[in-house]
Design a protein around this motif. Structure first.
Motif, PDB file in Angstrom:
ATOM      1  N   ARG A   7       0.833  -1.202   0.000  1.00  0.00           N
ATOM      2  CA  ARG A   7       0.000   0.000   0.000  1.00  0.00           C
ATOM      3  C   ARG A   7       0.872   1.259   0.000  1.00  0.00           C
ATOM      4  N   ARG A   8       1.828   1.339   0.893  1.00  0.00           N
ATOM      5  CA  ARG A   8       2.697   2.516   0.946  1.00  0.00           C
ATOM      6  C   ARG A   8       3.508   2.657  -0.341  1.00  0.00           C
ATOM      7  N   LEU A   9       3.967   1.532  -0.861  1.00  0.00           N
ATOM      8  CA  LEU A   9       4.765   1.562  -2.085  1.00  0.00           C
ATOM      9  C   LEU A   9       3.949   2.106  -3.258  1.00  0.00           C
ATOM     10  N   THR A  10       2.747   1.600  -3.451  1.00  0.00           N
ATOM     11  CA  THR A  10       1.932   2.096  -4.568  1.00  0.00           C
ATOM     12  C   THR A  10       1.546   3.555  -4.354  1.00  0.00           C
ATOM     13  N   ASP A  11       1.294   3.953  -3.103  1.00  0.00           N
ATOM     14  CA  ASP A  11       1.016   5.370  -2.816  1.00  0.00           C
ATOM     15  C   ASP A  11       2.181   6.240  -3.276  1.00  0.00           C
ATOM     16  N   GLY A  12       3.399   5.763  -3.063  1.00  0.00           N
ATOM     17  CA  GLY A  12       4.581   6.532  -3.421  1.00  0.00           C
ATOM     18  C   GLY A  12       4.900   6.521  -4.902  1.00  0.00           C
ATOM     19  N   LEU A  13       4.636   5.409  -5.577  1.00  0.00           N
ATOM     20  CA  LEU A  13       4.947   5.291  -7.001  1.00  0.00           C
ATOM     21  C   LEU A  13       3.875   5.918  -7.888  1.00  0.00           C
TER      22      LEU A  13
END
Length: 181
Positions: free
Chosen positions: A110-116
């Motif tokens: 979740r955090r990764l996709t939010d950042g990418l």
């Protein structure tokens, strides 16, 4: 049709988002390598679908010589809807206020996709503008308009494909190799 009069690179937005996407995929790599992120079964399934949805079906690495500008634009911009679909399947909303990661200790998909996501959403916005101009005029005029929106679009899209997407794909492939957490 979207407002084609607005320069989407104003205030260096492209550069800021590019720096963020680099920081996020590096944080993902560090979290996996350091054992701070041990992907769940759901995350592994979602990553598998992300990789299947974004694969370029050729043994050669992009960019490809002589292709129209809309080809790399389409390949890069499709990551935004893939991340939106992954968030829907994962049961979370994508945060649309990009900032670099505070570290990698609390990394998850979740955090990764939010950042990418924001970087690819900007490319998707350019793709939508390009398509709108192309449909009303010609591919050449659409390419000219895209060059007004993104400085050096061929170079930036080449970098996005060669460096960012390649790095993100490699990092996500490592998610599939990591033991389930």
């Amino acid at each position: 049709m979207p407002d084609t009069g607005k320069n989407v690179t104003e205030d260096g937005r492209y550069e800021v988002l590019e720096e963020c996407v680099i920081a996020w995929y590096r944080a993902g790599e560090d979290a996996l390598a350091g054992g701070c992120w041990q992907p769940t079964l759901r995350e592994r399934c979602l990553v598998g679908d992300i990789l299947k949805s974004t694969i370029v079906p050729t043994p050669d690495e992009p960019p490809y010589d002589g292709e129209p500008l809309w080809c790399p634009l389409a390949r890069v911009s499709r990551w935004a809807p893939v991340f939106r679909l992954a968030s829907l399947a994962g049961g979370w909303d994508i945060e649309r206020n990009p900032r670099p990661p505070a570290g990698y200790e609390n990394m998850n998909l979740r955090r990764l996709t939010d950042g990418l996501y924001p970087f690819f959403a900007l490319i998707e916005q350019c793709s939508d503008l390009h398509t709108g101009v192309w449909q009303e005029q010609s591919e050449k005029s659409a390419d000219t308009r895209l060059q007004e929106l993104i400085p050096s679009p061929r170079t930036r899209l080449r970098d996005a494909e060669r460096v960012h997407i390649h790095s993100i794909t490699m990092m996500l492939s490592n998610v599939l190799k990591t033991p389930e957490g």
